[in-house]
Design an enzyme around this catalytic site. Structure first.
Site, PDB file in Angstrom:
ATOM      1  CD  GLN A   1      -3.016   0.907   2.037  1.00  0.00           C
ATOM      2  OE1 GLN A   1      -3.237  -0.165   2.716  1.00  0.00           O
ATOM      3  NE2 GLN A   1      -3.893   1.954   2.253  1.00  0.00           N
ATOM      4  CG  PHE A   2       1.280   3.765  -3.846  1.00  0.00           C
ATOM      5  CD1 PHE A   2       1.191   5.050  -3.529  1.00  0.00           C
ATOM      6  CD2 PHE A   2       0.399   3.020  -4.332  1.00  0.00           C
ATOM      7  CE1 PHE A   2       0.185   5.647  -4.508  1.00  0.00           C
ATOM      8  CE2 PHE A   2      -0.624   3.587  -5.064  1.00  0.00           C
ATOM      9  CZ  PHE A   2      -0.690   4.718  -5.133  1.00  0.00           C
ATOM     10  CB  THR A   3      -2.061   5.151  -0.163  1.00  0.00           C
ATOM     11  OG1 THR A   3      -2.529   4.058   0.596  1.00  0.00           O
ATOM     12  CG2 THR A   3      -2.453   5.124  -1.594  1.00  0.00           C
TER      13      THR A   3
END
Length: 160
Positions: free
Chosen positions: A78-80
């Site tokens: 999850q890059f967010t």
């Protein structure tokens, strides 16, 4: 490397209508990779999460780790988690590692948990995923490998 870990009774991840990973009792780990992360961050975070005592013993106290309870991990990239929302209305993700850096580190993190005898299921890197879970507690923690390297602050320990 930043992880949001949730203690779960069960969790699954679906891609294009197909369940690609599922676990029973254990931890859902949403994993973000920073552009400065290395294999050292992988090992540091995997060891911390594997040994973290956030499961209840017979007295209801947090005395047991994922290893102690024989739980599994569902790792979802999850890059967010590296969103910068300080300016404007659209988050910036410049601190997140590019996919060619992040994907191998996410795989290495899952492998590091497996090397510690933890069953691991994963999502699909870069895919649009739907994550379902049943929280247990709920118990949710945020752990950042950069913070694990910092010395403890004076007075930060609570004795019980």
């Amino acid at each position: 490397m930043r992880a949001v870990i949730q203690r779960v009774r069960e969790a699954s991840v679906t891609v294009a209508g197909e369940v690609v990973g599922a676990i029973g009792n254990g931890l859902l780990i949403l994993l973000g990779v920073c552009h400065t992360d290395t294999a050292e961050d992988v090992e540091l975070l995997a060891e911390k999460i594997a040994q973290l005592r956030i499961f209840s013993d017979h007295e209801g106290k947090f005395n047991l780790s994922l290893l102690d309870v024989g739980g599994a991990a569902l790792v979802v990239s999850q890059f967010t988690l590296y969103a910068d929302t300080r300016k404007g209305r659209r988050p910036s993700f410049t601190a997140a590692a590019r996919p060619e850096i992040a994907a191998p580190l996410v795989d290495a993190f899952a492998a590091a948990l497996r090397a510690r005898n933890i069953p691991v299921a994963t999502g699909v890197f870069g895919a649009m995923m739907q994550v379902a879970l049943i929280n247990d507690g709920p118990v949710t923690l945020v752990i950042d490998s950069a913070e694990l390297r910092l010395p403890r602050r004076a007075g930060s320990r609570v004795d019980s």
